[in-house]
Motif scaffolding. Structure first.
Motif, PDB file in Angstrom:
ATOM      1  N   ALA A  23      -0.855   9.904   8.603  1.00  0.00           N
ATOM      2  CA  ALA A  23      -0.760   9.057   9.615  1.00  0.00           C
ATOM      3  C   ALA A  23      -0.991   7.626   9.017  1.00  0.00           C
ATOM      4  CB  ALA A  23      -1.991   9.490  10.671  1.00  0.00           C
ATOM      5  N   TYR A  24      -0.867   6.672  10.136  1.00  0.00           N
ATOM      6  CA  TYR A  24      -0.895   5.114   9.778  1.00  0.00           C
ATOM      7  C   TYR A  24      -1.965   4.630  10.424  1.00  0.00           C
ATOM      8  CZ  TYR A  24       0.158   0.521   8.690  1.00  0.00           C
ATOM      9  OH  TYR A  24       0.144  -0.896   8.165  1.00  0.00           O
ATOM     10  N   PRO A  25      -3.321   4.036   9.799  1.00  0.00           N
ATOM     11  CA  PRO A  25      -4.116   3.609  10.703  1.00  0.00           C
ATOM     12  C   PRO A  25      -3.874   2.262  11.198  1.00  0.00           C
ATOM     13  CG  PRO A  25      -4.711   3.421   8.322  1.00  0.00           C
ATOM     14  CD  PRO A  25      -3.283   4.280   8.430  1.00  0.00           C
ATOM     15  N   ALA A  26      -4.435   2.008  12.426  1.00  0.00           N
ATOM     16  CA  ALA A  26      -4.378   0.711  12.949  1.00  0.00           C
ATOM     17  C   ALA A  26      -4.780  -0.480  12.331  1.00  0.00           C
ATOM     18  CB  ALA A  26      -4.514   0.583  14.367  1.00  0.00           C
ATOM     19  N   GLU A  27      -6.028  -0.227  11.552  1.00  0.00           N
ATOM     20  CA  GLU A  27      -6.839  -1.204  10.605  1.00  0.00           C
ATOM     21  C   GLU A  27      -7.130  -0.558   9.386  1.00  0.00           C
ATOM     22  OE1 GLU A  27     -10.257  -2.486  13.153  1.00  0.00           O
ATOM     23  OE2 GLU A  27      -8.987  -2.981  14.863  1.00  0.00           O
ATOM     24  N   SER A  28      -7.020  -1.177   8.429  1.00  0.00           N
ATOM     25  CA  SER A  28      -7.294  -0.796   6.945  1.00  0.00           C
ATOM     26  C   SER A  28      -7.416  -2.139   6.126  1.00  0.00           C
ATOM     27  CB  SER A  28      -6.178   0.159   6.667  1.00  0.00           C
ATOM     28  OG  SER A  28      -6.504   0.415   5.126  1.00  0.00           O
ATOM     29  N   ASP A  29      -8.242  -1.942   5.130  1.00  0.00           N
ATOM     30  CA  ASP A  29      -8.302  -2.893   4.008  1.00  0.00           C
ATOM     31  C   ASP A  29      -7.883  -2.641   2.601  1.00  0.00           C
ATOM     32  OD1 ASP A  29      -9.641  -5.008   5.688  1.00  0.00           O
ATOM     33  OD2 ASP A  29     -11.717  -4.000   5.433  1.00  0.00           O
ATOM     34  N   SER A  30      -7.282  -1.336   2.604  1.00  0.00           N
ATOM     35  CA  SER A  30      -7.021  -0.642   1.669  1.00  0.00           C
ATOM     36  C   SER A  30      -5.699  -1.360   1.111  1.00  0.00           C
ATOM     37  CB  SER A  30      -6.569   0.910   1.814  1.00  0.00           C
ATOM     38  OG  SER A  30      -7.770   1.313   2.256  1.00  0.00           O
ATOM     39  N   LYS A  31      -5.449  -1.163  -0.237  1.00  0.00           N
ATOM     40  CA  LYS A  31      -4.359  -1.733  -0.807  1.00  0.00           C
ATOM     41  C   LYS A  31      -3.459  -0.415  -1.535  1.00  0.00           C
ATOM     42  CE  LYS A  31      -5.773  -6.016  -0.346  1.00  0.00           C
ATOM     43  NZ  LYS A  31      -5.150  -6.859   0.379  1.00  0.00           N
ATOM     44  N   TYR A  32      -2.196  -0.607  -1.416  1.00  0.00           N
ATOM     45  CA  TYR A  32      -1.198   0.097  -2.013  1.00  0.00           C
ATOM     46  C   TYR A  32      -0.873   0.130  -3.456  1.00  0.00           C
ATOM     47  CZ  TYR A  32       2.857   3.268  -2.557  1.00  0.00           C
ATOM     48  OH  TYR A  32       3.614   4.216  -2.755  1.00  0.00           O
ATOM     49  N   PRO A  33      -1.515   1.107  -4.426  1.00  0.00           N
ATOM     50  CA  PRO A  33      -1.565   0.986  -5.513  1.00  0.00           C
ATOM     51  C   PRO A  33      -0.043   0.803  -6.572  1.00  0.00           C
ATOM     52  CG  PRO A  33      -1.980   3.080  -5.325  1.00  0.00           C
ATOM     53  CD  PRO A  33      -1.586   2.391  -3.889  1.00  0.00           C
ATOM     54  N   TYR A  34       0.971   0.912  -5.777  1.00  0.00           N
ATOM     55  CA  TYR A  34       2.076   1.222  -6.673  1.00  0.00           C
ATOM     56  C   TYR A  34       3.227  -0.118  -6.238  1.00  0.00           C
ATOM     57  CZ  TYR A  34       0.417   5.669  -7.916  1.00  0.00           C
ATOM     58  OH  TYR A  34      -0.343   6.454  -8.615  1.00  0.00           O
ATOM     59  N   ASN A  35       2.783  -1.082  -5.476  1.00  0.00           N
ATOM     60  CA  ASN A  35       3.865  -2.198  -5.208  1.00  0.00           C
ATOM     61  C   ASN A  35       2.781  -3.487  -5.825  1.00  0.00           C
ATOM     62  OD1 ASN A  35       1.978  -2.757  -3.184  1.00  0.00           O
ATOM     63  ND2 ASN A  35       3.636  -2.277  -1.875  1.00  0.00           N
ATOM     64  N   GLU A  36       3.539  -4.648  -6.307  1.00  0.00           N
ATOM     65  CA  GLU A  36       2.826  -5.782  -6.735  1.00  0.00           C
ATOM     66  C   GLU A  36       1.796  -6.382  -5.811  1.00  0.00           C
ATOM     67  OE1 GLU A  36       5.873  -8.492  -7.714  1.00  0.00           O
ATOM     68  OE2 GLU A  36       7.024  -7.193  -9.336  1.00  0.00           O
TER      69      GLU A  36
END
Length: 290
Positions: free
Chosen positions: A37-50
């Motif tokens: 699922a995709y959360p409406a709110e998140s502070d997380s970062k994706y580790p595999y893009n710049e």
């Protein structure tokens, strides 16, 4: 060398014809992406893009990984299914063992369970799983899936899971391969210690060489290192000479894709174009290497 066709976040209607085209072109396997699922709110970062931005995932189509694997398995005869990767510790491991064993049995052992730890706390939250000590939870999940996929009675008593002696039938007629994705040193250690292979998520050639050297070092420390698959993303995979260089490095499976899915724009390529790229690769790389 074996070749894996990598496609994700595309029109769901394309997967079966693409899988059939990849099989006909000489590919050994196809990747299956995982997202719950995709959360409406998140502070997380994706580790595999710049930039770490994860907004490119919003509204992208993801068919549930085990469902898509089963559909492709039913539509092909030789193509292997390699999820890249199932977010294992957010799921109940007993259920995953049942799903993976069933897929392997129905596909005549054409399913390899690619697993990883989700980098996002939200994935754990929505599945009701504690994000803390997720690495140790991952270890236990792998041990449980491996034990239950044998078809023998198995019990487990760990920090997170306490499972009475149970058996799952039918079991795969060959051992279920478990492959691990992740670039951290704990991930590389886990791959060598608990799994049958490692899945590389991309990056420059120099960094890949460092990962390979570390894996070789870890494997050399084991008394009886078993066969080990290495699935890697590399520009060398797009030419016969480059494939030879990858083989010399010990890479067993080249991950091959023809577009970057990690962008905000939706995939607008036609099915015909995608199949033409698959055929180009089959004729200009796979056939020539053979």
């Amino acid at each position: 060398m074996r070749y894996t066709y990598a496609e994700a976040m595309t029109n769901p209607d394309y997967y079966v014809p693409l899988a059939r085209a990849a099989e006909a072109a000489g590919f050994h396997s196809i990747t299956i992406a995982d997202s719950v699922a995709y959360p409406a709110e998140s502070d997380s970062k994706y580790p595999y893009n710049e930039d770490g931005n994860r907004e490119f995932l919003e509204d992208k189509p993801f068919i549930e990984a085990f469902v898509l694997s089963a559909a492709i398995a039913a539509a092909t005869t030789t193509l292997r299914l390699t999820p890249f990767v199932i977010k294992l510790p957010i799921r109940p491991p007993v259920l995953v063992a049942k799903q993976a064993s069933s897929l392997a049995r129905l596909s005549n052992n054409r399913f390899a369970l690619g697993v990883g730890i989700s980098p996002w706390p939200e994935d754990f939250d929505i599945m009701g799983v504690d994000f803390a000590r997720r690495g140790r939870r991952m270890d236990e999940c792998i041990e449980i899936v491996r034990g239950l996929s044998t078809g023998e009675f198995f019990e487990y008593h760990g920090e997170f899971y306490d499972i009475q002696k149970i058996k799952m039938t039918p079991a795969p007629t060959e051992p279920l391969p478990i492959l691990l994705g992740g670039h951290s040193d704990p991930a590389l250690r886990r791959a060598v210690r608990l799994c049958d292979g490692w899945m590389h998520a991309g990056g420059d050639a120099e960094t890949l060489d460092k990962y390979l050297a570390r894996i070789n070092e870890l494997r050399s420390e084991r008394d009886n290192p078993r066969d080990f698959e290495i699935h890697a993303v590399s520009l060398d995979a797009y030419s016969p000479d480059g494939v030879k260089r990858l083989e010399d490095k010990g890479i067993t499976d080249a991950l091959v894709g023809f577009r970057n899915p990690y962008v905000a724009e939706h995939d607008t390529e036609t099915l015909e174009h995608k199949i033409s790229m698959i055929n180009w690769y089959g004729e200009n790389v796979i056939a020539k290497v053979k």
